[in-house]
Design a protein around this motif. Structure first.
Motif, short mmCIF file in Angstrom:
data_model
loop_
_atom_site.label_atom_id
_atom_site.label_comp_id
_atom_site.label_asym_id
_atom_site.label_seq_id
_atom_site.Cartn_x
_atom_site.Cartn_y
_atom_site.Cartn_z
N ILE A 1 3.91 -2.57 10.58
CA ILE A 1 3.79 -3.66 9.59
C ILE A 1 3.84 -5.02 10.29
N LEU A 2 4.72 -5.15 11.27
CA LEU A 2 4.82 -6.41 12.02
C LEU A 2 3.54 -6.69 12.80
N LYS A 3 2.97 -5.67 13.42
CA LYS A 3 1.74 -5.86 14.20
C LYS A 3 0.57 -6.29 13.32
N MET A 4 0.62 -5.88 12.04
CA MET A 4 -0.47 -6.25 11.11
C MET A 4 -0.21 -7.59 10.43
N GLY A 5 0.82 -8.31 10.86
CA GLY A 5 1.04 -9.66 10.32
C GLY A 5 2.18 -9.78 9.34
N GLY A 6 2.89 -8.69 9.07
CA GLY A 6 4.01 -8.75 8.15
C GLY A 6 5.26 -9.32 8.82
N THR A 7 6.24 -9.66 8.00
CA THR A 7 7.53 -10.16 8.46
C THR A 7 8.62 -9.36 7.76
N VAL A 8 9.65 -8.95 8.51
CA VAL A 8 10.77 -8.23 7.92
C VAL A 8 12.05 -8.98 8.25
N LEU A 9 12.77 -9.42 7.21
CA LEU A 9 14.00 -10.19 7.35
C LEU A 9 15.19 -9.32 6.92
N PHE A 10 15.99 -8.87 7.88
CA PHE A 10 17.17 -8.07 7.56
C PHE A 10 18.36 -8.97 7.23
N LEU B 1 0.07 -3.51 1.78
CA LEU B 1 -0.26 -4.93 1.76
C LEU B 1 -0.64 -5.42 3.15
N ALA B 2 0.09 -4.95 4.16
CA ALA B 2 -0.22 -5.35 5.53
C ALA B 2 -1.58 -4.83 5.96
N LYS B 3 -1.89 -3.57 5.63
CA LYS B 3 -3.19 -2.99 5.98
C LYS B 3 -4.33 -3.75 5.32
N ALA B 4 -4.05 -4.29 4.13
CA ALA B 4 -5.10 -5.01 3.40
C ALA B 4 -5.18 -6.48 3.80
N GLY B 5 -4.32 -6.91 4.74
CA GLY B 5 -4.40 -8.28 5.24
C GLY B 5 -3.59 -9.30 4.48
N PHE B 6 -2.57 -8.86 3.73
CA PHE B 6 -1.79 -9.79 2.90
C PHE B 6 -0.53 -10.31 3.61
N CYS B 7 -0.23 -9.84 4.79
CA CYS B 7 0.88 -10.36 5.60
C CYS B 7 2.18 -10.50 4.79
N PRO B 8 2.69 -9.42 4.22
CA PRO B 8 3.85 -9.52 3.33
C PRO B 8 5.12 -9.97 4.07
N ILE B 9 6.01 -10.58 3.32
CA ILE B 9 7.35 -10.90 3.80
C ILE B 9 8.31 -9.92 3.13
N VAL B 10 9.05 -9.16 3.92
CA VAL B 10 10.01 -8.20 3.39
C VAL B 10 11.41 -8.77 3.57
N ILE B 11 12.21 -8.72 2.51
CA ILE B 11 13.63 -9.05 2.64
C ILE B 11 14.44 -7.79 2.35
N GLU B 12 15.43 -7.53 3.17
CA GLU B 12 16.29 -6.35 3.03
C GLU B 12 17.73 -6.77 3.26
N ARG B 13 18.59 -6.50 2.30
CA ARG B 13 19.98 -6.95 2.39
C ARG B 13 20.75 -6.25 3.52
N GLY B 14 20.35 -5.04 3.88
CA GLY B 14 21.03 -4.30 4.92
C GLY B 14 20.46 -4.56 6.30
N GLU B 15 20.94 -3.78 7.26
CA GLU B 15 20.55 -3.96 8.66
C GLU B 15 19.34 -3.10 9.01
#
Length: 548
Positions: free
Chosen positions: A218-227, A114-128
């Motif tokens: 993924i972050l550099k391509m516009g994604g967000t990761v929320l741990f 999704l990030a490579k295709a320009g969709f800037c995904p938001i990832v949520i992950e319950r762990g660290e």
């Protein structure tokens, strides 16, 4: 370019291959360019003779190539390899960023595409994040302090992070996804041999670094990761069966917030039992699914090597042969399937618990596979008839009950016993001393000798014993070497299946995309990663990129 099939040599280092090929075919090494290993396997059927068998691709002068193809039936002109191609973006406007719930193999590769295709995904992950998670897991193994949100099951990389990084899969690769996953792992730091080994593995120690680098990309391509944030509930559009967003809970502050989205990839893993219950209450269509349960079986790696390679393997092939593995299957007298699962040569048994008052184990190896011990789960097939309930989550509750019994038997630690004691339904002081002396370095996490023969229903226990004795007939010493048994291997695969349609949407909630092991569509790192790719492709081909 030509392909050489079944090029066989005595065990050599891969860097010696060019010399071996030039010598065998009587050509100068300088004539060979772009030598590439496509596949490498070990044939030990005629031990003590051991054979390395290669499939190779290489370039030479056109006249030389034609001459070799004409003379040797195992040499052919190369077919074009299938290269993975991402789909073109669709035309529908996506008002909000897509969300990926879970950052295991399925979630990572879904987010990466999704990030490579320009969709800037938001990832949520319950762990660290993977490095903090590693410290948390080590503390649990050493002190018994379980973090129910970040452990061997939950956190960046998923359950596969603390396993072995095994990359085997039976999934056909007509679209090049399998190769893409392997090449991506190599791009971010895995060793190149995973591209051609018949039983590739990354190793837990290397996999942590690979996952971190993928996240950074993924972050550099516009994604967000929320741990430390997990899916709390689904938000539906009024009077429709379409997704409008999700509620997310921060597991540290307990704060709940909303993410508006029309697309949520559900990649939560097979241990997210509390989330399964939430989804069931929401009305998501879930079915029961078969899986397997059993015990981790530990042997000394030296015996395993001697069994597979021959008694004097060290004298013949010093430092060339990898730690030996096995794959075994049997049909018990009562009709149940019994098989080895997630075999870890040179590895450890680890406490893989994720819920208070329960105990589950898994196997883990580092890249060098040099612990001195071999372990594998020996598991027995379990089907919905064993649950004695029509409830879609009955298999999950069946797992929980077994894990509670294991926790009680071990007084909160991993319950273990020698095979002879399991068979005799006993546990004595002499065995306890032997276990402590011989296996103290084989297990990550505290363990306690116990009578674990009462753990399973009688039919499963009988099938386990029957299978073990059949494996003894295949590998002399498998039971007679009196291996150590560790309880309980209960997370072989998801006990549920979340139904989805041909567009990868949930059958009754449009915009929710179940995928990976937790949803019942995969059984390992590779199949989960490829399933995450397929679901991401479904979104990409439907919607316009946010960056267009």
């Amino acid at each position: 370019m030509i392909q050489i099939n079944q090029f066989k040599t005595s065990p050599i280092k891969d860097e010696e291959l060019l010399s071996a090929v030039s010598k065998h075919f009587h050509v100068n090494a300088e004539e060979i360019s772009d030598l590439r290993i496509v596949k490498k396997s070990i044939d030990a059927r005629k031990k003590p003779e051991i054979i390395f068998s290669y499939t190779l691709q290489l370039c030479m002068a056109e006249t030389t190539e034609k001459s070799l193809v004409k003379k040797n039936k195992n040499i052919t002109l190369c077919d074009k390899q299938v290269s993975y191609r991402m789909p073109k973006c669709g035309e529908h406007i996506l008002p909000h960023r897509p969300v990926v719930a879970g950052f295991g193999p399925a979630g990572i590769f879904a987010a990466y595409l999704l990030a490579k295709a320009g969709f800037c995904p938001i990832v949520i992950e319950r762990g660290e994040d993977v490095y903090t998670r590693k410290e948390t897991v080590e503390e649990f193994w050493q002190k018994g302090l379980l973090n129910t949100e970040s452990n061997v099951q939950f956190g960046e990389g998923g359950a596969g992070t603390f396993s072995d990084g095994k990359l085997n899969t039976g999934v056909k690769d007509k679209y090049g996804r399998n190769r893409f996953v392997l090449e991506t792992f190599v791009e971010f730091g895995a060793y190149e041999n995973i591209l051609y080994d018949s039983k590739p593995h990354i190793g837990t120690d290397v996999l942590c670094d690979v996952i971190y680098r993928m996240r950074e990309s993924i972050l550099k391509m516009g994604g967000t990761v929320l741990f430390s944030n997990k899916l709390e509930s689904l938000i539906m559009k009024p009077d429709t069966k379409e997704l409008a967003g999700i509620q997310v809970r921060n597991v540290i502050t307990d704060e709940i917030f909303q993410l508006d989205t029309e697309c949520c990839i559900l990649a939560i893993g097979h241990s997210a039992r509390d989330t399964f219950e939430v989804l069931y209450e929401t009305g998501l269509t879930i079915e029961q699914k078969s899986f397997a349960v059993g015990l981790r079986v530990i042997h000394k790696q030296k015996w395993m090597n001697q069994c597979q390679y021959g008694v004097n393997y060290e004298a013949h092939y010093p430092e060339i042969l990898p730690s030996a593995s096995y794959k075994l299957t049997a049909r018990a007298k009562n009709g149940r399937g019994v098989y080895s699962f997630c075999m870890c040569p040179g590895g450890y048994v680890v406490n893989a618990s994720s819920e208070q008052g329960m105990c589950a184990v898994n196997g883990m190896s580092n890249v060098k596979r040099d612990s001195g011990y071999a372990n594998s789960a020996i598991v027995v097939s379990v089907s919905p008839k064993d649950y004695n309930s029509e409830h879609p989550l009955a298999g999950m509750y069946f797992q929980r009950n077994l894990e509670k019994k294991a926790f009680q038997l071990g007084n909160g630690n991993i319950p273990v016993c020698l095979f002879t004691d399991f068979k005799a339904e006993t546990s004595d002081q002499i065995s306890a001393i032997q276990i402590t002396n011989e296996y103290k370095d084989a297990v990550k996490g505290a363990f306690e000798p116990a009578n674990i023969s009462s753990l399973f229903p009688e039919e499963i226990k009988d099938a386990f014993l029957d299978g073990m004795e059949q494996f003894e007939s295949c590998m002399s010493g498998f039971t007679s070497k009196n291996p150590l048994l560790c309880a309980i291997e209960s997370r072989t695969s998801s006990p549920i299946k979340i139904l989805r349609d041909e567009s990868f949407n949930s059958v009754n909630i449009k915009g929710l995309y179940p995928c990976g092991e937790g949803a019942g569509y995969a059984g390992g790192i590779m199949s989960a990663a490829m399933d995450g790719m397929k679901v991401a492709e479904g979104i990409i081909s439907c919607y316009a990129s946010l960056k267009t």
